[in-house]
Design a protein around this motif. Sequence first.
Motif, PDB file in Angstrom:
ATOM      1  N   ASN A  89       0.828  -1.214   0.000  1.00 15.41           N
ATOM      2  CA  ASN A  89       0.000   0.000   0.000  1.00 15.41           C
ATOM      3  C   ASN A  89       0.861   1.261   0.000  1.00 15.41           C
ATOM      4  OD1 ASN A  89      -2.458  -1.345  -0.060  1.00 15.41           O
ATOM      5  ND2 ASN A  89      -2.594  -1.507   2.168  1.00 15.41           N
ATOM      6  N   LYS A 105       2.177   2.110  -3.544  1.00 16.50           N
ATOM      7  CA  LYS A 105       1.237   2.545  -4.577  1.00 16.50           C
ATOM      8  C   LYS A 105       1.542   3.967  -5.017  1.00 16.50           C
ATOM      9  CE  LYS A 105      -2.582  -0.500  -3.282  1.00 16.50           C
ATOM     10  NZ  LYS A 105      -3.904  -0.617  -2.644  1.00 16.50           N
ATOM     11  N   PRO A 106       1.406   4.266  -6.327  1.00 14.47           N
ATOM     12  CA  PRO A 106       0.794   3.468  -7.396  1.00 14.47           C
ATOM     13  C   PRO A 106       1.759   2.511  -8.086  1.00 14.47           C
ATOM     14  CG  PRO A 106       1.380   5.592  -8.275  1.00 14.47           C
ATOM     15  CD  PRO A 106       1.773   5.626  -6.816  1.00 14.47           C
ATOM     16  N   THR A 152       4.028  -0.879  -8.769  1.00 10.16           N
ATOM     17  CA  THR A 152       3.770  -2.305  -8.620  1.00 10.16           C
ATOM     18  C   THR A 152       4.792  -2.962  -7.704  1.00 10.16           C
ATOM     19  OG1 THR A 152       5.112  -2.861 -10.547  1.00 10.16           O
ATOM     20  CG2 THR A 152       2.773  -2.394 -10.949  1.00 10.16           C
TER      21      THR A 152
END
Length: 222
Positions: A111, A114-115, A117
């Motif tokens: 989390n 993010k964004p 990967t």
Amino acid sequence: MNQLEIACFNVESAVIAQENGADRVELCASIEVGGTTPDFEITKKIKELINIDLNVMIRPRGGNFVYSDAEFNQMKLEVIEFKKLNVNGFVFGILNEDNSINIIQNTELVNLAKPFTCTFHRAFDEVSHVFQSLEEIIECGFQTILTSGQMPNVVEGANRLAELVSKANKRITIMPGGGLRASNLNSIQEKTRAAFYHSSAITNGSETANPDEITALKSILK
């Protein structure tokens, strides 16, 4: 066409990877322990030199994949710092003492990233319950698992890799890596039907990728 990631341990390898057709660089330090978090300034320089995707390993030390609170906090700070370079993704994996997936810490890092990967690295090859762990890693939000099929190399792990690709069913990318070379890629590709492959392309005992090996790997992928 299937894609190729090259594990790089220096600036030269990253440039060689791009020049010879690799689709992505995984940047690490400390080849002798299987990779740790790279230097920020080296990463910044590589980001300026290449335009293919650049993933950064987040691993505070060699050894096992169970981390203290201080080490976990260090990992979080590293993710925050490397995000400023606009890298393309992160590579990490955290286990519990019993070699199960540490769902809470992995989810927190995913989390935080993010964004960008996230790839769960070869800590996966030490998990106790492989298919349960696959599901938990998917739940944590990872996009890729780098694995040798829980064996010392992809040749020995080919059957398990094929099972993982099948069970993943395109919900997550299973990326074979660990002893992958042009000499065995054909058979691994035919057996596993994976879509992304990982190699250091180091053939001479150095820390630098061999351009001819990358070209050969890429020419086999279809």
